[in-house]
Design an enzyme around this catalytic site. Sequence first.
Site, PDB file in Angstrom:
ATOM      1  N   GLU A 116      43.041  30.957  42.775  1.00 54.08           N
ATOM      2  CA  GLU A 116      43.567  32.157  43.845  1.00 54.08           C
ATOM      3  C   GLU A 116      43.064  31.210  45.319  1.00 54.08           C
ATOM      4  O   GLU A 116      41.745  31.227  45.279  1.00 54.08           O
ATOM      5  CB  GLU A 116      43.751  33.168  43.957  1.00 54.08           C
ATOM      6  CG  GLU A 116      44.182  33.950  42.498  1.00 54.08           C
ATOM      7  CD  GLU A 116      44.532  35.640  42.755  1.00 54.08           C
ATOM      8  OE1 GLU A 116      44.551  36.058  43.748  1.00 54.08           O
ATOM      9  OE2 GLU A 116      45.326  36.001  42.241  1.00 54.08           O
TER      10      GLU A 116
ATOM     11  N   ASP B  64      45.080  32.499  33.774  1.00 52.67           N
ATOM     12  CA  ASP B  64      45.198  32.557  35.000  1.00 52.67           C
ATOM     13  C   ASP B  64      43.164  32.412  35.087  1.00 52.67           C
ATOM     14  O   ASP B  64      42.404  33.299  34.132  1.00 52.67           O
ATOM     15  CB  ASP B  64      44.973  34.053  35.876  1.00 52.67           C
ATOM     16  CG  ASP B  64      45.849  33.926  36.815  1.00 52.67           C
ATOM     17  OD1 ASP B  64      45.990  33.533  37.527  1.00 52.67           O
ATOM     18  OD2 ASP B  64      46.985  35.302  37.122  1.00 52.67           O
TER      19      ASP B  64
ATOM     20  N   ASP C 160      46.200  37.536  35.422  1.00 52.56           N
ATOM     21  CA  ASP C 160      45.406  38.538  35.534  1.00 52.56           C
ATOM     22  C   ASP C 160      46.048  39.515  35.672  1.00 52.56           C
ATOM     23  O   ASP C 160      45.051  40.721  35.721  1.00 52.56           O
ATOM     24  CB  ASP C 160      43.997  37.988  36.038  1.00 52.56           C
ATOM     25  CG  ASP C 160      45.034  38.319  37.795  1.00 52.56           C
ATOM     26  OD1 ASP C 160      46.352  37.748  37.836  1.00 52.56           O
ATOM     27  OD2 ASP C 160      43.971  37.811  38.652  1.00 52.56           O
ATOM     28  N   SER C 161      47.499  39.724  35.998  1.00 53.82           N
ATOM     29  CA  SER C 161      48.037  41.014  36.019  1.00 53.82           C
ATOM     30  C   SER C 161      47.857  41.585  34.195  1.00 53.82           C
ATOM     31  O   SER C 161      48.301  42.434  34.316  1.00 53.82           O
ATOM     32  CB  SER C 161      49.332  40.028  36.037  1.00 53.82           C
ATOM     33  OG  SER C 161      49.732  39.464  35.803  1.00 53.82           O
TER      34      SER C 161
ATOM     35  N   LYS D 250      45.053  28.597  37.015  1.00 47.97           N
ATOM     36  CA  LYS D 250      45.642  29.062  38.367  1.00 47.97           C
ATOM     37  C   LYS D 250      44.304  29.487  38.718  1.00 47.97           C
ATOM     38  O   LYS D 250      43.732  30.821  38.512  1.00 47.97           O
ATOM     39  CB  LYS D 250      47.105  29.745  37.893  1.00 47.97           C
ATOM     40  CG  LYS D 250      46.717  30.291  39.404  1.00 47.97           C
ATOM     41  CD  LYS D 250      48.666  30.865  39.387  1.00 47.97           C
ATOM     42  CE  LYS D 250      48.706  32.377  38.747  1.00 47.97           C
ATOM     43  NZ  LYS D 250      47.781  33.048  39.779  1.00 47.97           N
TER      44      LYS D 250
ATOM     45  N   GLU E 176      53.643  33.410  46.463  1.00 45.12           N
ATOM     46  CA  GLU E 176      53.208  34.667  46.151  1.00 45.12           C
ATOM     47  C   GLU E 176      53.601  35.857  47.850  1.00 45.12           C
ATOM     48  O   GLU E 176      53.055  35.334  48.821  1.00 45.12           O
ATOM     49  CB  GLU E 176      52.262  35.585  45.665  1.00 45.12           C
ATOM     50  CG  GLU E 176      52.927  37.325  45.195  1.00 45.12           C
ATOM     51  CD  GLU E 176      51.935  37.290  44.754  1.00 45.12           C
ATOM     52  OE1 GLU E 176      51.852  38.712  43.657  1.00 45.12           O
ATOM     53  OE2 GLU E 176      51.217  37.061  43.587  1.00 45.12           O
TER      54      GLU E 176
END
Length: 321
Positions: free
Chosen positions: A173, A141, A102-103, A171, A239
């Site tokens: 979070e 993501d 998502d970066s 992935k 992270e």
Amino acid sequence: MATSTSPDSSMPAELPAPYGNGPAAPATSQPAAPAAGPAAGPAAGPAAGPEAGARKPVAKVRTHHLRQAKLNGERFAMLTAYDQYTAEIFDQAGIEVLLVGDSASNNVFGNETSLPVTVDELLPLCRAVTRSAKRALVVADLPFGSYEVSAQQAVATGVRFLKEGLAHAVKIEGGKFYAETVRAMVQAGIPVMAHIGFTPQSEHALGGYRVQGRGDDAQRLVDDAVALAEAGAFCVLMEMVPAATAAAVDAAVDVPTIGIGAGNATTGQVLVWQDMAGLRGGRMAKFVKQYADLRTSLSDAAKAYGEDVRSGQFPGPEHSF
């Protein structure tokens, strides 16, 4: 977010955002070199000896190869990729895992944070990467807002990334609060990588870009990792976590761990490719190592092209029919 995200008043000042606004395997078209995969190891750790070097490289990196890497004391590399050419280049270079992060919100779409990017924006990027990578494991993501409501929502979004995005895994979070979400996704046949520590989608709840897991807070991350691994996560990414905390997490779980700003005890490492290759300008996060200066190279090439066009040197007779 429903995770434990309240900033501690004793925490240090906010760090620079590691993402902007928007490597050492041979670059061949074949998975050459026994050092090219987790089962063969391009970035094998000290425990990888001559026998590991003689092992035949795997044709396709799977989740169980990453687990085997941890068991063997080997290491693997992960980079973000958002398009055909970077996916192809990194895949041929022997990078084992590609992350359609998502970066992309920051590094492709020009947003200041990862929060605005949507499922529909990421799916085409994911398809391009998966179609172009022949060997690497492609992880996508799940963007903010696409899995937090319920386990059912997470399963539905994960299914879209596997069916429409052609991803091999996803992935999410968050800490142990999401263990049941992970369990539901895994039961539905969706491989899940967990992401703990600093979670960019929660930056507002966390009070900005701050290191997580310092001091007494380290146990929280260990508990998060254990719960997520027990729920079925095949890997845990950490992270912006102190190296000692990351080592404790890695020791507490059987699944491989991946670090970004989390020291050297993890099985894998990940960087945003524009940071790694020096495409993004500005101040870099402490954990970034730049292996090239693509920003300068592209700038010089563009300037030279513009000068040739304006002077009439391009196109020349050799470029004309």
